[in-house]
Design a protein around this motif. Structure first.
Motif, short mmCIF file in Angstrom:
data_model
loop_
_atom_site.label_atom_id
_atom_site.label_comp_id
_atom_site.label_asym_id
_atom_site.label_seq_id
_atom_site.Cartn_x
_atom_site.Cartn_y
_atom_site.Cartn_z
N SER A 16 0.83 -1.20 0.00
CA SER A 16 0.00 0.00 0.00
C SER A 16 0.86 1.25 0.00
O SER A 16 0.57 2.23 -0.68
CB SER A 16 -0.93 -0.02 1.21
N ALA A 17 1.96 1.18 0.77
CA ALA A 17 2.84 2.34 0.87
C ALA A 17 3.53 2.62 -0.46
O ALA A 17 3.81 3.75 -0.82
CB ALA A 17 3.87 2.12 1.97
N ARG A 18 3.84 1.52 -1.20
CA ARG A 18 4.53 1.68 -2.47
C ARG A 18 3.58 2.06 -3.60
O ARG A 18 4.02 2.55 -4.62
CB ARG A 18 5.26 0.38 -2.82
N ALA A 19 2.31 1.74 -3.43
CA ALA A 19 1.34 2.01 -4.50
C ALA A 19 1.16 3.51 -4.65
O ALA A 19 1.19 4.26 -3.67
CB ALA A 19 0.02 1.34 -4.19
N GLY A 20 0.98 3.94 -5.88
CA GLY A 20 0.80 5.36 -6.14
C GLY A 20 -0.41 5.62 -7.01
O GLY A 20 -1.19 4.71 -7.32
N ILE A 37 -7.13 -1.92 -20.01
CA ILE A 37 -5.72 -2.00 -19.61
C ILE A 37 -5.53 -1.56 -18.17
O ILE A 37 -4.81 -2.20 -17.39
CB ILE A 37 -4.87 -1.13 -20.56
N VAL A 38 -6.18 -0.47 -17.79
CA VAL A 38 -6.00 0.06 -16.44
C VAL A 38 -6.55 -0.90 -15.38
O VAL A 38 -5.98 -1.02 -14.29
CB VAL A 38 -6.64 1.46 -16.33
N ALA A 39 -7.63 -1.59 -15.70
CA ALA A 39 -8.17 -2.57 -14.75
C ALA A 39 -7.10 -3.62 -14.42
O ALA A 39 -6.90 -4.01 -13.26
CB ALA A 39 -9.42 -3.23 -15.32
N ARG A 40 -6.37 -4.06 -15.43
CA ARG A 40 -5.32 -5.06 -15.22
C ARG A 40 -4.08 -4.42 -14.59
O ARG A 40 -3.42 -5.04 -13.75
CB ARG A 40 -4.96 -5.72 -16.55
N ASP A 44 -2.40 -5.70 -11.22
CA ASP A 44 -1.05 -6.26 -11.26
C ASP A 44 -0.03 -5.45 -10.47
O ASP A 44 0.96 -6.00 -9.98
CB ASP A 44 -0.57 -6.37 -12.71
N THR A 45 -0.24 -4.14 -10.36
CA THR A 45 0.78 -3.28 -9.74
C THR A 45 0.37 -2.65 -8.42
O THR A 45 1.24 -2.21 -7.66
CB THR A 45 1.17 -2.14 -10.69
N ALA A 226 5.46 3.50 -14.25
CA ALA A 226 4.98 2.12 -14.27
C ALA A 226 3.87 1.94 -15.30
O ALA A 226 3.82 0.91 -15.99
CB ALA A 226 4.48 1.72 -12.88
N LEU A 227 2.99 2.92 -15.42
CA LEU A 227 1.91 2.83 -16.40
C LEU A 227 2.46 2.81 -17.82
O LEU A 227 2.02 2.01 -18.66
CB LEU A 227 0.93 3.98 -16.22
N LEU A 228 3.42 3.67 -18.11
CA LEU A 228 4.00 3.70 -19.45
C LEU A 228 4.71 2.38 -19.76
O LEU A 228 4.62 1.86 -20.89
CB LEU A 228 4.98 4.87 -19.57
N ALA A 229 5.39 1.82 -18.77
CA ALA A 229 6.03 0.52 -18.98
C ALA A 229 4.99 -0.57 -19.22
O ALA A 229 5.17 -1.46 -20.07
CB ALA A 229 6.90 0.17 -17.76
N TYR A 230 3.88 -0.50 -18.50
CA TYR A 230 2.84 -1.51 -18.63
C TYR A 230 2.20 -1.47 -20.02
O TYR A 230 1.85 -2.50 -20.59
CB TYR A 230 1.77 -1.28 -17.56
#
Length: 247
Positions: A16-20, A37-40, A44-45, A226-230
């Protein structure tokens, strides 16, 4: 057992702390794929993406005026490049996430033939397109009409939407019998979801290369990177292709 529960709780707190959270401006044609895509991505992240959909030209103006977007998924490749040149986007982060296809579509079955000849007929009163000044799919539609030599003939019947989403709304509700829309809006897994359509040959307009870029406000946000990488992952690319885009 109590020790295990504490460990699991601690692990959950660490995640939770790492999630942004990331604020994303998304071209209207990419609404359905991006939602999938965002749902996954979130599953996943653990990151959360807040999505705004609209015309690329309007997002450009908003970013220039200080909008809080951290990632842009444009409907063209020119806008992200311009933002990068103007210092509004992070150099080296821009890439093509999808190549769009334009389609002449009607909610009515069998109205649109396989060559778009319906454009030469009196069988429609209104043709919906997106605003060519702010929406790349609208600009592509005008190019197609010009190359077919039909722009002057159909001009009185054109109804213009603010974005490709509004052009699709006009066509899907029947307020316009025809519409130049994004294939992704009416296509899934190799077929039209409803109605009839003509997938416009790619040589009739410039390629609709859709670029993504990390905006300056997202430079230090791990969720944005992370989103761009995903988006470049095999999982996301397969989803994008299922909506009729090329990757």
């Amino acid at each position: 057992m109590k020790h295990l529960a504490c460990l699991l709780a601690g692990f959950a707190c660490t995640l939770s702390a790492r999630a942004g959270e990331v604020q994303v401006a998304v071209a209207a044609n990419f609404t359905a794929p991006m939602q999938a895509i965002v749902a996954r991505f979130e599953q996943d992240t653990g990151h959360k993406a807040l999505l705004a959909f609209g015309a690329t030209g309007k997002f450009y103006a908003q970013v220039r005026n200080g909008a809080p977007f951290e990632v842009l998924l444009a409907a063209d490749d020119d806008t992200p490049a311009r933002l990068e040149n103007e210092g509004q986007a992070v150099a080296g982060t821009r890439f093509t996430y999808a190549v769009g296809r334009l389609v002449l579509w009607s909610a009515r079955a069998k109205l649109v033939d396989g060559r778009g000849e319906v454009l030469k007929s009196p069988d429609f009163r209104h043709l919906a397109i997106a605003n060519p000044k702010t929406a790349p799919y609208g600009a592509a539609a005008i190019t197609v009409l010009d190359r077919l030599g039909l722009r002057a003939a159909v001009q009185p019947r054109i109804v213009q939407g603010e974005s490709i989403a509004q052009a699709y709304q006009f066509a899907s509700t029947g307020n316009a019998e025809l519409g130049f829309v994004a294939l992704a809006q009416v296509w899934r897994d190799g077929k039209f979801t409803a109605g009839s359509g003509w997938i416009v040959p790619a040589h009739l307009h410039q390629p609709i290369r859709q670029d993504a870029v990390l905006l300056a406000k997202g430079r230090a946000n791990p969720a944005a990177s992370a989103l761009l990488a995903y988006l470049r992952s095999a999982k996301a690319q397969a989803l994008i292709r299922s909506f009729g885009y090329e990757t």
